[in-house]
Scaffold this motif. Structure first.
Motif, PDB file in Angstrom:
ATOM      1  N   GLY A 298       8.501  -3.685   4.255  1.00 14.74           N
ATOM      2  CA  GLY A 298       7.376  -4.522   4.661  1.00 14.74           C
ATOM      3  C   GLY A 298       6.401  -4.667   3.505  1.00 14.74           C
ATOM      4  N   TYR A 299       6.486  -5.770   2.791  1.00 16.93           N
ATOM      5  CA  TYR A 299       5.622  -5.985   1.629  1.00 16.93           C
ATOM      6  C   TYR A 299       4.149  -5.980   2.036  1.00 16.93           C
ATOM      7  CZ  TYR A 299       3.672  -8.070  -2.601  1.00 16.93           C
ATOM      8  OH  TYR A 299       2.928  -8.301  -3.724  1.00 16.93           O
ATOM      9  N   ARG A 300       3.820  -6.680   3.127  1.00 14.66           N
ATOM     10  CA  ARG A 300       2.415  -6.741   3.567  1.00 14.66           C
ATOM     11  C   ARG A 300       1.903  -5.358   3.963  1.00 14.66           C
ATOM     12  NH1 ARG A 300       3.929 -11.919   6.387  1.00 14.66           N
ATOM     13  NH2 ARG A 300       3.127 -13.528   5.009  1.00 14.66           N
ATOM     14  N   GLU A 301       2.744  -4.600   4.661  1.00 17.43           N
ATOM     15  CA  GLU A 301       2.347  -3.257   5.073  1.00 17.43           C
ATOM     16  C   GLU A 301       2.153  -2.347   3.850  1.00 17.43           C
ATOM     17  OE1 GLU A 301       4.989  -4.895   6.291  1.00 17.43           O
ATOM     18  OE2 GLU A 301       4.304  -5.341   8.325  1.00 17.43           O
ATOM     19  N   TRP A 302       3.003  -2.539   2.835  1.00 15.93           N
ATOM     20  CA  TRP A 302       2.917  -1.727   1.627  1.00 15.93           C
ATOM     21  C   TRP A 302       1.675  -2.060   0.816  1.00 15.93           C
ATOM     22  CZ3 TRP A 302       4.354  -3.349  -3.630  1.00 15.93           C
ATOM     23  CH2 TRP A 302       4.377  -2.287  -4.544  1.00 15.93           C
ATOM     24  N   THR A 303       1.330  -3.342   0.736  1.00 15.73           N
ATOM     25  CA  THR A 303       0.195  -3.755  -0.099  1.00 15.73           C
ATOM     26  C   THR A 303      -1.148  -3.721   0.622  1.00 15.73           C
ATOM     27  OG1 THR A 303       0.611  -6.099   0.395  1.00 15.73           O
ATOM     28  CG2 THR A 303       1.611  -5.195  -1.624  1.00 15.73           C
ATOM     29  N   ALA A 304      -1.158  -3.615   1.946  1.00 16.91           N
ATOM     30  CA  ALA A 304      -2.424  -3.610   2.692  1.00 16.91           C
ATOM     31  C   ALA A 304      -3.382  -2.501   2.225  1.00 16.91           C
ATOM     32  CB  ALA A 304      -2.167  -3.515   4.196  1.00 16.91           C
ATOM     33  N   PRO A 305      -2.916  -1.250   2.053  1.00 18.68           N
ATOM     34  CA  PRO A 305      -3.847  -0.222   1.567  1.00 18.68           C
ATOM     35  C   PRO A 305      -4.345  -0.497   0.145  1.00 18.68           C
ATOM     36  CG  PRO A 305      -1.841   0.792   2.452  1.00 18.68           C
ATOM     37  CD  PRO A 305      -1.621  -0.677   2.412  1.00 18.68           C
ATOM     38  N   LEU A 306      -3.510  -1.129  -0.664  1.00 17.57           N
ATOM     39  CA  LEU A 306      -3.909  -1.449  -2.038  1.00 17.57           C
ATOM     40  C   LEU A 306      -5.021  -2.487  -2.030  1.00 17.57           C
ATOM     41  CD1 LEU A 306      -0.313  -1.910  -3.532  1.00 17.57           C
ATOM     42  CD2 LEU A 306      -1.611   0.208  -3.293  1.00 17.57           C
ATOM     43  N   THR A 307      -4.833  -3.514  -1.239  1.00 19.08           N
ATOM     44  CA  THR A 307      -5.821  -4.588  -1.147  1.00 19.08           C
ATOM     45  C   THR A 307      -7.140  -4.060  -0.593  1.00 19.08           C
ATOM     46  OG1 THR A 307      -4.002  -6.115  -0.752  1.00 19.08           O
ATOM     47  CG2 THR A 307      -6.186  -6.920  -0.249  1.00 19.08           C
ATOM     48  N   ALA A 308      -7.055  -3.210   0.411  1.00 20.47           N
ATOM     49  CA  ALA A 308      -8.266  -2.661   1.024  1.00 20.47           C
ATOM     50  C   ALA A 308      -9.030  -1.759   0.057  1.00 20.47           C
ATOM     51  CB  ALA A 308      -7.898  -1.884   2.285  1.00 20.47           C
ATOM     52  N   ALA A 309      -8.321  -1.103  -0.868  1.00 15.06           N
ATOM     53  CA  ALA A 309      -8.968  -0.157  -1.782  1.00 15.06           C
ATOM     54  C   ALA A 309      -9.666  -0.824  -2.965  1.00 15.06           C
ATOM     55  CB  ALA A 309      -7.932   0.837  -2.301  1.00 15.06           C
ATOM     56  N   VAL A 310      -9.316  -2.064  -3.250  1.00 19.84           N
ATOM     57  CA  VAL A 310      -9.898  -2.759  -4.411  1.00 19.84           C
ATOM     58  C   VAL A 310     -10.948  -3.758  -3.910  1.00 19.84           C
ATOM     59  CG1 VAL A 310      -9.427  -4.243  -6.391  1.00 19.84           C
ATOM     60  CG2 VAL A 310      -7.754  -2.505  -5.721  1.00 19.84           C
ATOM     61  N   PRO A 311     -12.221  -3.551  -4.266  1.00 21.75           N
ATOM     62  CA  PRO A 311     -13.278  -4.467  -3.813  1.00 21.75           C
ATOM     63  C   PRO A 311     -13.009  -5.910  -4.261  1.00 21.75           C
ATOM     64  CG  PRO A 311     -14.222  -2.476  -4.785  1.00 21.75           C
ATOM     65  CD  PRO A 311     -12.747  -2.444  -5.068  1.00 21.75           C
ATOM     66  N   PRO A 312     -13.505  -6.876  -3.492  1.00 21.25           N
ATOM     67  CA  PRO A 312     -13.215  -8.291  -3.761  1.00 21.25           C
ATOM     68  C   PRO A 312     -13.548  -8.781  -5.168  1.00 21.25           C
ATOM     69  CG  PRO A 312     -14.248  -8.054  -1.631  1.00 21.25           C
ATOM     70  CD  PRO A 312     -14.288  -6.702  -2.284  1.00 21.25           C
ATOM     71  N   ARG A 313     -14.580  -8.294  -5.802  1.00 21.13           N
ATOM     72  CA  ARG A 313     -14.972  -8.799  -7.128  1.00 21.13           C
ATOM     73  C   ARG A 313     -14.530  -7.882  -8.271  1.00 21.13           C
ATOM     74  NH1 ARG A 313     -17.682 -13.273  -6.147  1.00 21.13           N
ATOM     75  NH2 ARG A 313     -19.142 -13.397  -4.424  1.00 21.13           N
ATOM     76  N   ALA A 314     -13.742  -6.872  -7.958  1.00 18.02           N
ATOM     77  CA  ALA A 314     -13.320  -5.907  -8.978  1.00 18.02           C
ATOM     78  C   ALA A 314     -12.169  -6.459  -9.810  1.00 18.02           C
ATOM     79  CB  ALA A 314     -12.887  -4.602  -8.313  1.00 18.02           C
ATOM     80  N   SER A 315     -12.073  -5.983 -11.036  1.00 16.00           N
ATOM     81  CA  SER A 315     -10.933  -6.338 -11.881  1.00 16.00           C
ATOM     82  C   SER A 315      -9.853  -5.282 -11.677  1.00 16.00           C
ATOM     83  CB  SER A 315     -11.354  -6.398 -13.353  1.00 16.00           C
ATOM     84  OG  SER A 315     -11.885  -5.159 -13.773  1.00 16.00           O
ATOM     85  N   VAL A 316      -8.602  -5.729 -11.757  1.00 15.37           N
ATOM     86  CA  VAL A 316      -7.479  -4.843 -11.460  1.00 15.37           C
ATOM     87  C   VAL A 316      -6.306  -5.212 -12.358  1.00 15.37           C
ATOM     88  CG1 VAL A 316      -6.657  -6.304  -9.557  1.00 15.37           C
ATOM     89  CG2 VAL A 316      -6.056  -3.894  -9.583  1.00 15.37           C
ATOM     90  N   ALA A 317      -5.498  -4.214 -12.694  1.00 18.07           N
ATOM     91  CA  ALA A 317      -4.294  -4.443 -13.501  1.00 18.07           C
ATOM     92  C   ALA A 317      -3.103  -3.864 -12.763  1.00 18.07           C
ATOM     93  CB  ALA A 317      -4.429  -3.786 -14.873  1.00 18.07           C
ATOM     94  N   GLY A 318      -1.964  -4.517 -12.894  1.00 15.03           N
ATOM     95  CA  GLY A 318      -0.739  -4.042 -12.263  1.00 15.03           C
ATOM     96  C   GLY A 318       0.429  -4.919 -12.657  1.00 15.03           C
ATOM     97  N   THR A 319       1.579  -4.653 -12.070  1.00 16.30           N
ATOM     98  CA  THR A 319       2.751  -5.477 -12.350  1.00 16.30           C
ATOM     99  C   THR A 319       2.684  -6.746 -11.504  1.00 16.30           C
ATOM    100  OG1 THR A 319       4.151  -4.536 -10.606  1.00 16.30           O
ATOM    101  CG2 THR A 319       4.141  -3.396 -12.751  1.00 16.30           C
ATOM    102  N   PHE A 320       3.587  -7.666 -11.766  1.00 20.23           N
ATOM    103  CA  PHE A 320       3.593  -8.899 -10.979  1.00 20.23           C
ATOM    104  C   PHE A 320       3.970  -8.637  -9.532  1.00 20.23           C
ATOM    105  CE2 PHE A 320       7.979  -8.609 -12.239  1.00 20.23           C
ATOM    106  CZ  PHE A 320       8.669  -9.066 -11.122  1.00 20.23           C
ATOM    107  N   VAL A 321       4.580  -7.498  -9.248  1.00 23.95           N
ATOM    108  CA  VAL A 321       4.972  -7.161  -7.876  1.00 23.95           C
ATOM    109  C   VAL A 321       3.738  -7.004  -6.988  1.00 23.95           C
ATOM    110  CG1 VAL A 321       6.145  -5.421  -6.451  1.00 23.95           C
ATOM    111  CG2 VAL A 321       7.109  -6.080  -8.652  1.00 23.95           C
ATOM    112  N   THR A 322       2.652  -6.513  -7.541  1.00 24.79           N
ATOM    113  CA  THR A 322       1.440  -6.285  -6.756  1.00 24.79           C
ATOM    114  C   THR A 322       0.395  -7.389  -6.939  1.00 24.79           C
ATOM    115  OG1 THR A 322       0.633  -4.859  -8.544  1.00 24.79           O
ATOM    116  CG2 THR A 322       1.680  -3.781  -6.673  1.00 24.79           C
ATOM    117  N   TRP A 323       0.713  -8.409  -7.713  1.00 28.05           N
ATOM    118  CA  TRP A 323      -0.249  -9.473  -7.983  1.00 28.05           C
ATOM    119  C   TRP A 323      -0.604 -10.284  -6.741  1.00 28.05           C
ATOM    120  CZ3 TRP A 323       0.950 -14.684  -7.278  1.00 28.05           C
ATOM    121  CH2 TRP A 323      -0.068 -15.562  -7.613  1.00 28.05           C
TER     122      TRP A 323
END
Length: 185
Positions: free
Chosen positions: A77-102
């Motif tokens: 479940g891609y959405r289930e996997w990325t939901a905690p990641l999205t919730a942990a990064v504030p909306p205006r924050a800068s973030v780096a990662g692979t294209f899988v998490t983009w």
């Protein structure tokens, strides 16, 4: 004749060859065009039954491969996997990662470190780094892993981690860039 179809296949395969992150699954994109060439060739031979038999076996093989992948990855479940990641990064924050998490973080300032080295990441100083997904194990990231892993292990706080049997366990890290010695990376 099949010349336009052959040119289409050649251009498609050339485009696939230029992709930096390709897998064998991209070859399925050429399958419809190969079927057209096979149908055209089979319609011009004496043994049309043999051509249709080969086409049927080929189709069954592709369907079996797709069914295997669907069964193997049914719990991914891609959405289930990325939901905690999205919730942990504030909306205006800068973030780096692979294209899988983009994709779920695309509204934020996102540094995709596919073609970047540790020095590029250190200069950009994103507020958050997504580290550890299965794609990061790809050989193209070997140098980045070698250069960044020691710094992140000792100078980053883990905000949240999200495990997945399919995508790997990715951690949202908050690097303490101020602890990075000048010219270290």
């Amino acid at each position: 004749g099949p010349r336009p179809i052959l040119w289409t296949i050649a251009l498609l395969l050339l485009g696939i060859a230029c992709l930096p992150n390709k897998t064998e699954f991209y070859l399925t994109l050429a399958a419809p065009f190969l079927y057209l060439v096979a149908a055209w060739t089979g319609s011009r031979t004496r043994s049309r039954g043999l051509a249709w038999g080969v086409a049927a076996i080929w189709l069954l093989h592709l369907v079996a491969a797709d069914l295997f992948l669907l069964r193997r990855d049914r719990g991914c479940g891609y959405r289930e996997w990325t939901a905690p990641l999205t919730a942990a990064v504030p909306p205006r924050a800068s973030v780096a990662g692979t294209f899988v998490t983009w994709f779920p973080l695309r509204a934020r300032a996102y540094l995709e470190f596919h073609r970047n080295r540790a020095g590029d990441l250190a200069r950009a100083r994103p507020e958050y780094v997504l580290w550890g997904d299965a794609h990061l194990e790809d050989p193209i990231f070997a140098r980045l892993r070698e250069e960044m892993s020691p710094f992140l292990a000792g100078h980053a706080d883990t905000v949240v981690a999200s495990p997945s049997a399919c995508y790997g366990t990715v951690a949202v890290l908050r690097p303490r860039w101020e602890e990075l010695p000048p010219h270290a990376l």
